[in-house]
Design an enzyme around this catalytic site. Structure first.
Site, PDB file in Angstrom:
ATOM      1  N   GLY B  14       0.829  -1.202   0.000  1.00 39.30           N
ATOM      2  CA  GLY B  14       0.000   0.000   0.000  1.00 39.30           C
ATOM      3  C   GLY B  14       0.857   1.243   0.000  1.00 39.30           C
ATOM      4  N   GLY B  16      -0.342   4.520   0.316  1.00 41.41           N
ATOM      5  CA  GLY B  16      -1.020   5.710   0.849  1.00 41.41           C
ATOM      6  C   GLY B  16      -0.202   6.310   1.982  1.00 41.41           C
ATOM      7  N   GLY B  17      -0.861   7.113   2.817  1.00 41.71           N
ATOM      8  CA  GLY B  17      -0.150   7.835   3.873  1.00 41.71           C
ATOM      9  C   GLY B  17       0.586   6.923   4.839  1.00 41.71           C
ATOM     10  N   GLY B  19       1.509   3.701   4.463  1.00 36.62           N
ATOM     11  CA  GLY B  19       2.550   2.936   3.781  1.00 36.62           C
ATOM     12  C   GLY B  19       3.757   3.800   3.465  1.00 36.62           C
ATOM     13  CD  GLN B 243     -16.396   9.065  10.660  1.00 40.92           C
ATOM     14  OE1 GLN B 243     -15.437   9.432  10.002  1.00 40.92           O
ATOM     15  NE2 GLN B 243     -16.496   9.299  11.944  1.00 40.92           N
ATOM     16  CG  LEU B 255     -15.178  14.255   2.157  1.00 38.50           C
ATOM     17  CD1 LEU B 255     -16.112  13.819   3.262  1.00 38.50           C
ATOM     18  CD2 LEU B 255     -13.745  13.873   2.521  1.00 38.50           C
ATOM     19  CB  THR B 257     -13.694  19.055   4.243  1.00 36.58           C
ATOM     20  OG1 THR B 257     -13.114  19.059   5.555  1.00 36.58           O
ATOM     21  CG2 THR B 257     -13.833  20.495   3.789  1.00 36.58           C
ATOM     22  CD  GLU B 258     -16.008  16.985  11.301  1.00 34.36           C
ATOM     23  OE1 GLU B 258     -16.528  15.893  11.032  1.00 34.36           O
ATOM     24  OE2 GLU B 258     -15.255  17.160  12.263  1.00 34.36           O
ATOM     25  NE  ARG B 289     -15.963  13.539  10.187  1.00 30.80           N
ATOM     26  CZ  ARG B 289     -14.833  13.337   9.517  1.00 30.80           C
ATOM     27  NH1 ARG B 289     -14.435  12.108   9.251  1.00 30.80           N
ATOM     28  NH2 ARG B 289     -14.110  14.357   9.112  1.00 30.80           N
ATOM     29  CG  HIS B 356     -15.684   9.405   5.349  1.00 29.67           C
ATOM     30  ND1 HIS B 356     -15.156   9.832   4.152  1.00 29.67           N
ATOM     31  CD2 HIS B 356     -14.954  10.018   6.314  1.00 29.67           C
ATOM     32  CE1 HIS B 356     -14.147  10.668   4.394  1.00 29.67           C
ATOM     33  NE2 HIS B 356     -13.997  10.781   5.690  1.00 29.67           N
ATOM     34  CD  GLU B 390     -10.304   3.676   5.974  1.00 31.10           C
ATOM     35  OE1 GLU B 390      -9.713   4.578   5.339  1.00 31.10           O
ATOM     36  OE2 GLU B 390     -11.498   3.418   5.810  1.00 31.10           O
ATOM     37  NE  ARG B 401     -11.510   8.581  10.409  1.00 32.39           N
ATOM     38  CZ  ARG B 401     -11.619   9.750   9.773  1.00 32.39           C
ATOM     39  NH1 ARG B 401     -11.142  10.852  10.321  1.00 32.39           N
ATOM     40  NH2 ARG B 401     -12.203   9.814   8.601  1.00 32.39           N
ATOM     41  CB  SER B 406      -8.245   9.298   9.218  1.00 33.37           C
ATOM     42  OG  SER B 406      -8.407  10.439   8.423  1.00 33.37           O
ATOM     43  CG  LEU B 407      -5.077  13.052   6.920  1.00 37.50           C
ATOM     44  CD1 LEU B 407      -4.865  14.473   6.384  1.00 37.50           C
ATOM     45  CD2 LEU B 407      -4.683  12.043   5.857  1.00 37.50           C
TER      46      LEU B 407
END
Lengths: 235, 595
Positions: B14, B16-17, B19, B243, B255, B257-258, B289, B356, B390, B401, B406-407
């Site tokens: 993976g 992503g962030g 990995g 979520q 999405l 954003t919040e 959320r 999400h 994740e 969450r 998450s980031l």
């Protein structure tokens, strides 16, 4: 019924590429995105290959040529590109085709790597604290850092088609300027020196196809001009 | 069938962030490592994260404390987040965020030059007593994009090796030692299958939001790591906890954003009423959320939703003015025009709760080591296997969450896994990877079954799966209805072994990849269904009409799904506090949760 003509090429079975015609019924006659239409085609014909990921224009996977125009299939509605009920889909021009709409991006990525797309700084950063940057200095990165590496710009550029190994192309040059413009980066003179040859930068002839093609509204031509000005100023 | 083998010390599955953060650590360690990613790394779903990364860096508020962030996260989790892990994340967070700035992340800035922080849902000062906090570090509304590209760039600088557009099919588990010894993978460009032998394997494959019909998730979020772990017989934790983000664009699922509500936007119903005043009188639109999503659904069910079918509500932003929207939310303006045909400076955006994020995942300790869970014998480390991001359930999010966490989870635990592997290498504790040809058989047989040209249609089975999950396991759940859903999934299972892949070529065969992805989606969906039906209470994102109250006596616990028996066990929540002063400990005891 929408008439879609798609560039097909499978190196295992096809001697040369060809265009295949499909008829496509869009459910409810809605104005869906080109990517949605491509998914419907794939339901008809599993052998059609293309890349896609986020489907919202931020990952840069699905750059294709739609009726002659480069763009991201996921954020271009059919109404924007279909003319006379016809849509022709081809891979991004100028790069080798792996299969169907999938191009080999290696050349594009290697030009990106050449500009050293990462922050270079002499002094170690403060421990357990961020480097400071004024909002005005940070503003200089707007319109630059948002690049998604989709290659829509570089593959619309005649200079890149001609010299894809020597001319860096609009995407890489936009990123070159992104790091020169960053107040935290201290390698400006090395970066400029690296660009100061006949091809890397100066093969840009201001055609501005890149600006028209960029799905994120960025302006590589302007960035290239700023690099030139900086080179002239640094003598 | 014999396949070629390649050797590594560490493999990261993976790009992503999580990995890329783990890869950055290992690229600097001298170990022979590679990132195996089914897409070019910057196409990973981290790129879609918008609002920011939550962390007490004391930029907006010099008095902010990580303990307050921890309090919010524990409360947000509805008390089944592991407190040792949450403490580690909130405490180590600033270090990890500063590292991102140091490698070049273009954060937005305050006038004093520090990183800009915005308010997000569920955030408070002083253990909930001091009002709304602004703790989410942002790069406009493109924080995920900025983070992922910066990490990729730093990996280029560090000379990391990438196997891009390689698809990991299954874990290789040694029958002799029981250790994970790498993965079987397909090079998508050539179709060649290789056994990648590795002393450690880090799963960083992200989420699986595509089990639902309506999701903010990318097409690639198909739970590949979960599928691999479940097929190997490893457990999955808290899989009922999904979520639903309050603001997905109605119809498109994209999405919003919040951060929109953080910057002052709010939700209205068909009467133009700011209905969150009735559901969360203090936090309003910045309640957690799960709370906001449920309030929206109740409005729609009561006929106060918008549109002919009362099937969405509106997010109002026009009062913020064009300057704020262009400076702070430029990406949202773009997405809203493209997918809702609405300019938020003039009209509200139609939104609906949309799948999400997967709070559940592979149980791990705070070093990212994957755990085997036995109801009687307790936890034990699975040799050679790590998970981060994740796909993992460490568990910092518990039953719900908080936005921006998450980031932070990605970089803190991607880094932690990298550090732990480095340390084990230095002390000579990395396991040896030895497998036999027999150990490869399950993966190769599975691939062999995907060479049939006739059978069930991948796209139709996927649609049916998504429909079942959407209808039977959505925002509100009920026992009888979930049991009906499970029966439908049982019927569908037969189709999974009989998928038609009419594309027989090797080169860039995406039909074959989609078939494998569908099998992964199914495993995740099934684990979700069983876990949701068995947890007989309402907690966080898991809301049941037949068990409306939180039941701490029976369910202040993680659920653990065992794939081989398809049964659900329980695992205690970790309440170990190592750095919290004794007079502040009471804040982390389970309390009634209101906003």
């Amino acid at each position: 019924m929408l008439k879609v003509s798609v560039y097909r090429y499978n190196p295992e079975t096809d001697e040369r590429p060809y265009m295949q015609d499909y008829e496509l019924e869009i459910p409810g006659g809605r104005d869906v995105m080109v990517l949605d239409a491509m998914h419907l085609l794939k339901e008809q014909d599993q052998t059609l290959s293309f890349r896609r990921s986020c489907r919202e224009g931020v990952c840069g996977s699905d750059g294709v040529n739609m009726n002659g125009r480069n763009g991201l299939a996921c954020i271009v509605p059919l109404s924007e590109v279909v003319r006379g009920n016809r849509l022709s889909l081809r891979p991004l021009p100028g790069l080798p085709v792996v299969r169907d709409l999938v191009v080999d991006m290696e050349q594009f990525y290697s030009q990106y790597e050449k500009i050293r797309p990462y922050l270079i700084h002499d002094a170690p950063p403060p421990p357990e604290r961020e480097r400071l940057q004024s909002p005005e200095d940070r503003d200089k990165l707007d319109g630059l850092y948002e690049c998604i590496l989709c290659a829509c710009c570089s593959t619309s550029c005649p200079s890149f088609w001609w010299n894809p190994d020597k001319f860096l192309g609009p995407a890489a040059l936009l990123q070159a300027w992104r790091f020169i413009a960053d107040s935290r980066d201290t390698a400006t003179s090395e970066r400029l020196a690296q660009l100061d040859d006949l091809y890397s930068l100066y093969r840009c002839h201001g055609i501005m196809n890149c600006v028209a093609a960029c799905p994120k509204g960025l302006n590589p031509t302007k960035a290239i001009g700023q690099i030139r000005n900086k080179l002239i100023a640094s003598g | 069938m014999s396949v070629k083998t390649e050797d590594f010390d560490a493999l990261i599955i993976g790009g992503g962030g999580a990995g890329l953060r783990a890869a950055l650590q290992l690229a600097q360690s001298g170990l022979n490592t590679a990132v195996v990613s089914k897409v070019f790394p910057t196409r990973s779903h981290t790129v879609s994260a918008q609002g920011g990364i939550t962390c007490a860096i004391q930029s907006d508020d010099p008095d902010d404390r990580w303990q307050w962030h921890m309090y919010d996260t524990v409360k947000g989790s509805d008390y089944i987040g592991d407190q040792e892990a949450i403490e580690y994340m909130c405490r180590e967070g600033p270090k990890a965020v500063y590292e991102l700035e140091h490698i070049g992340l273009p954060f937005s800035r305050n006038p004093d030059g520090r990183i800009y922080q915005r308010p997000f849902g569920g955030q408070s000062r002083d253990f909930g007593r001091g009002g709304q906090a602004a703790r989410t570090c942002a790069a406009a509304d493109r924080t995920g994009h900025a983070l992922l590209h910066t990490l990729y760039q730093a990996n280029l600088k560090a000379g990391a090796r990438f196997l891009n557009e390689w698809f990991a099919v299954d874990l290789i588990v040694s029958g002799a030692s029981g250790a994970v010894c790498g993965v079987v993978a397909i090079d998508i460009a050539t179709g060649d299958v290789t056994a990648l032998r590795s002393r450690v394997t880090v799963l960083a494959t992200g989420g699986a939001g595509r089990i639902y019909q309506s999701t903010t998730n990318a097409h690639i979020n198909t739970g590949d790591g979960m599928g691999m772990a479940l097929r190997a017989g490893y457990p999955a934790q808290d899989m009922e906890m999904w979520q639903f983000h309050p603001t997905g664009i109605h119809g498109a699922g994209v999405l919003v954003t919040e951060g929109c509500r953080g910057e002052g936007g709010y939700l209205i119903n068909r009467d133009g009423e700011r209905f969150m005043e009735r559901y969360a009188p203090n936090a309003l639109d910045l309640a957690s959320r799960d709370v906001v999503a449920r309030s929206m659904v109740l409005e729609m069910l009561d006929g106060r939703g918008c549109g002919e079918n009362s099937d969405h509500v509106m997010l109002k932003l026009d009062h913020l003015g064009e300057d704020v929207l262009n400076a702070r939310l430029p990406g949202i303006c773009e997405l809203s025009k493209t997918f809702a045909h609405v300019d938020p400076a003039r009209a509200p955006i139609p939104v609906v709760p949309t799948c999400h994020y997967m709070m559940g995942g592979i149980p791990t300790n705070i070093h990212g080591q994957a755990l085997q869970v036995d109801d009687e014998k307790g936890d034990s480390v699975i040799d050679g296997l790590y998970a981060a991001g994740e796909v993992a359930c460490v568990s910092v999010h518990g039953a719900n969450r908080l936005g921006g966490n998450s980031l932070l989870d990605l970089i803190v635990f991607g880094r932690a896994a990298g550090l732990h592997i480095e340390e084990h290498n230095r002390s000579g504790d990395l396991p040896e990877a030895n497998f036999s040809e027999e150990d490869l058989a399950p993966a190769l047989e599975r691939l062999g079954r995907l060479e049939r040209q006739t059978g069930e249609s991948v796209s139709q089975v996927r649609e049916e799966l998504q429909r079942i999950m959407q209808n039977h396991f959505g925002v509100f759940r009920e026992g009888d209805f979930m049991r009906e859903g499970i029966a439908k999934l049982d019927t569908l299972r037969g189709a999974l072994d009989n998928l038609a892949v009419s594309d027989t070529s090797k080169v860039f065969n995406t039909a074959r990849i989609e078939a494998i992805e569908l099998q992964n989606l199914f495993e995740v969906a099934y684990a979700t269904a069983i876990s949701a039906e068995r947890r007989e209470e309402s907690r966080g994102a898991h809301a049941r009409n037949d068990f409306t109250e939180r039941d701490d006596e029976n369910w202040l616990a993680h659920s653990v799904y065992h794939p081989e028996t398809r049964t659900l066990g329980r695992r205690s929540v970790n309440f170990d506090l190592n750095h919290i002063e004794s007079d502040e400990r009471e804040w982390f005891e389970p309390q009634q949760r209101t906003y």
